[in-house]
Write a protein that holds these residues in place. Structure first.
Motif, PDB file in Angstrom:
ATOM      1  N   UNK A  27       0.865  -1.210  -0.140  1.00 38.11           N
ATOM      2  CA  UNK A  27       0.000   0.183  -0.032  1.00 38.11           C
ATOM      3  C   UNK A  27       0.974   1.053  -0.039  1.00 38.11           C
ATOM      4  N   UNK A  28       1.692   1.438   0.852  1.00 40.31           N
ATOM      5  CA  UNK A  28       2.664   2.397   0.856  1.00 40.31           C
ATOM      6  C   UNK A  28       3.665   2.380  -0.554  1.00 40.31           C
ATOM      7  N   UNK A  29       4.053   1.381  -1.047  1.00 37.69           N
ATOM      8  CA  UNK A  29       4.971   1.560  -2.184  1.00 37.69           C
ATOM      9  C   UNK A  29       3.782   2.066  -3.350  1.00 37.69           C
ATOM     10  N   UNK A  30       2.583   2.041  -3.467  1.00 36.69           N
ATOM     11  CA  UNK A  30       1.791   2.480  -4.417  1.00 36.69           C
ATOM     12  C   UNK A  30       1.677   3.917  -4.213  1.00 36.69           C
ATOM     13  N   UNK A  31       1.819   4.612  -3.122  1.00 38.55           N
ATOM     14  CA  UNK A  31       1.819   6.038  -2.939  1.00 38.55           C
ATOM     15  C   UNK A  31       2.949   6.681  -3.147  1.00 38.55           C
ATOM     16  N   UNK A  32       4.201   5.834  -3.235  1.00 39.68           N
ATOM     17  CA  UNK A  32       5.573   6.747  -3.260  1.00 39.68           C
ATOM     18  C   UNK A  32       5.814   6.782  -4.765  1.00 39.68           C
ATOM     19  N   UNK A  33       6.544   7.999  -5.137  1.00 41.82           N
ATOM     20  CA  UNK A  33       6.896   8.163  -6.492  1.00 41.82           C
ATOM     21  C   UNK A  33       8.442   8.329  -6.398  1.00 41.82           C
ATOM     22  N   UNK A  34       9.116   7.056  -6.885  1.00 42.67           N
ATOM     23  CA  UNK A  34      10.517   7.207  -6.597  1.00 42.67           C
ATOM     24  C   UNK A  34      11.288   7.545  -7.954  1.00 42.67           C
ATOM     25  N   UNK A  35      12.306   8.205  -7.687  1.00 43.78           N
ATOM     26  CA  UNK A  35      13.097   8.894  -8.802  1.00 43.78           C
ATOM     27  C   UNK A  35      13.884   7.410  -9.448  1.00 43.78           C
ATOM     28  N   UNK A  36      14.395   7.609 -10.614  1.00 47.72           N
ATOM     29  CA  UNK A  36      15.056   6.321 -11.108  1.00 47.72           C
ATOM     30  C   UNK A  36      16.249   5.977 -10.502  1.00 47.72           C
ATOM     31  N   UNK A  37      16.897   6.910  -9.835  1.00 45.90           N
ATOM     32  CA  UNK A  37      18.313   6.673  -8.945  1.00 45.90           C
ATOM     33  C   UNK A  37      17.953   5.715  -8.007  1.00 45.90           C
ATOM     34  N   UNK A  38      16.690   6.145  -7.280  1.00 50.50           N
ATOM     35  CA  UNK A  38      16.392   5.444  -5.911  1.00 50.50           C
ATOM     36  C   UNK A  38      15.677   3.897  -6.577  1.00 50.50           C
ATOM     37  N   UNK A  39      15.272   3.765  -7.705  1.00 43.30           N
ATOM     38  CA  UNK A  39      14.420   2.502  -8.171  1.00 43.30           C
ATOM     39  C   UNK A  39      15.714   1.753  -8.436  1.00 43.30           C
ATOM     40  N   UNK A  40      16.929   2.261  -9.138  1.00 44.76           N
ATOM     41  CA  UNK A  40      18.079   1.488  -9.324  1.00 44.76           C
ATOM     42  C   UNK A  40      18.794   0.712  -7.834  1.00 44.76           C
ATOM     43  N   UNK A  41      18.584   1.807  -6.746  1.00 48.28           N
ATOM     44  CA  UNK A  41      19.387   1.458  -5.538  1.00 48.28           C
ATOM     45  C   UNK A  41      18.498   0.386  -5.071  1.00 48.28           C
ATOM     46  N   UNK A  42      17.365   0.194  -5.017  1.00 49.43           N
ATOM     47  CA  UNK A  42      16.324  -0.697  -4.643  1.00 49.43           C
ATOM     48  C   UNK A  42      16.483  -2.141  -5.437  1.00 49.43           C
ATOM     49  N   UNK A  43      16.801  -1.820  -6.728  1.00 44.36           N
ATOM     50  CA  UNK A  43      16.833  -3.172  -7.526  1.00 44.36           C
ATOM     51  C   UNK A  43      18.313  -3.876  -7.133  1.00 44.36           C
ATOM     52  N   UNK A  44      19.270  -3.043  -6.649  1.00 49.66           N
ATOM     53  CA  UNK A  44      20.482  -3.738  -6.360  1.00 49.66           C
ATOM     54  C   UNK A  44      20.469  -4.445  -4.804  1.00 49.66           C
ATOM     55  N   UNK A  45      19.429  -4.199  -4.261  1.00 51.26           N
ATOM     56  CA  UNK A  45      19.298  -4.804  -2.595  1.00 51.26           C
ATOM     57  C   UNK A  45      19.263  -6.439  -2.812  1.00 51.26           C
ATOM     58  N   UNK A  46      18.301  -6.854  -3.601  1.00 51.78           N
ATOM     59  CA  UNK A  46      18.294  -8.572  -3.670  1.00 51.78           C
ATOM     60  C   UNK A  46      19.656  -9.173  -3.906  1.00 51.78           C
ATOM     61  N   UNK A  47      20.370  -8.600  -5.100  1.00 51.54           N
ATOM     62  CA  UNK A  47      21.641  -9.491  -5.382  1.00 51.54           C
ATOM     63  C   UNK A  47      22.402  -9.132  -4.442  1.00 51.54           C
ATOM     64  N   UNK A  48      22.734  -7.881  -3.686  1.00 53.46           N
ATOM     65  CA  UNK A  48      23.469  -7.819  -2.300  1.00 53.46           C
ATOM     66  C   UNK A  48      23.316  -8.777  -1.347  1.00 53.46           C
ATOM     67  N   UNK A  49      21.898  -8.927  -0.938  1.00 60.34           N
ATOM     68  CA  UNK A  49      21.769  -9.945   0.173  1.00 60.34           C
ATOM     69  C   UNK A  49      21.848 -11.278  -0.231  1.00 60.34           C
ATOM     70  N   UNK A  50      21.701 -11.618  -1.562  1.00 58.67           N
ATOM     71  CA  UNK A  50      22.056 -12.842  -2.047  1.00 58.67           C
ATOM     72  C   UNK A  50      23.730 -13.463  -1.735  1.00 58.67           C
ATOM     73  N   UNK A  51      24.471 -12.204  -1.895  1.00 55.10           N
ATOM     74  CA  UNK A  51      25.957 -12.311  -2.091  1.00 55.10           C
ATOM     75  C   UNK A  51      26.222 -12.350  -0.472  1.00 55.10           C
ATOM     76  N   UNK A  52      25.829 -11.660   0.391  1.00 56.31           N
ATOM     77  CA  UNK A  52      25.935 -11.860   1.687  1.00 56.31           C
ATOM     78  C   UNK A  52      25.712 -13.089   2.269  1.00 56.31           C
ATOM     79  N   UNK A  53      24.736 -13.703   1.952  1.00 58.99           N
ATOM     80  CA  UNK A  53      24.270 -15.109   2.414  1.00 58.99           C
ATOM     81  C   UNK A  53      25.301 -16.060   1.809  1.00 58.99           C
ATOM     82  N   UNK A  54      25.644 -15.972   0.554  1.00 61.35           N
ATOM     83  CA  UNK A  54      26.375 -17.028  -0.390  1.00 61.35           C
ATOM     84  C   UNK A  54      28.038 -16.809  -0.009  1.00 61.35           C
TER      85      UNK A  54
END
Length: 100
Positions: A27-54
């Protein structure tokens, strides 16, 4: 087998909390308008977490596991997380099967 009422209530409470947290995020995500830079940063989180685990596996085990971690790292740059992890598991299985 008996079911303990307290355990069942704890499980249900955790399920409700998990669902509520996810729904609130949507619900909160639908209300927020993210800049392209913020979207790129958020897109980098899952691979980073995967590498931290692996990554600890790469340094604590044999060559097959280290190569599998490298496969996961490379695959995560192009694939979603589940196929990237599956590629790493397949690499380890093949390397172990051939005695490496």
């Amino acid at each position: 087998m008996t079911i303990d009422l307290n355990t069942m209530l704890a499980i249900l409470a955790m399920a409700v909390a998990t669902i509520a947290t996810r729904q609130a995020g949507l619900l909160v995500g639908r209300l927020l308008r993210l800049s392209p830079q913020a979207e790129d940063i958020l897109a980098a989180i899952p691979p980073s977490v995967l590498m931290a685990v692996v990554a600890p596996t790469a340094f604590a085990t044999g060559w097959a596991e280290t190569a599998g971690c490298a496969v996961v790292a490379l695959a995560a740059t192009r694939l979603p997380l589940l196929p990237a992890a599956a590629a790493g598991v397949l690499a380890v299985a093949l390397l172990r099967a051939y005695g490496l």
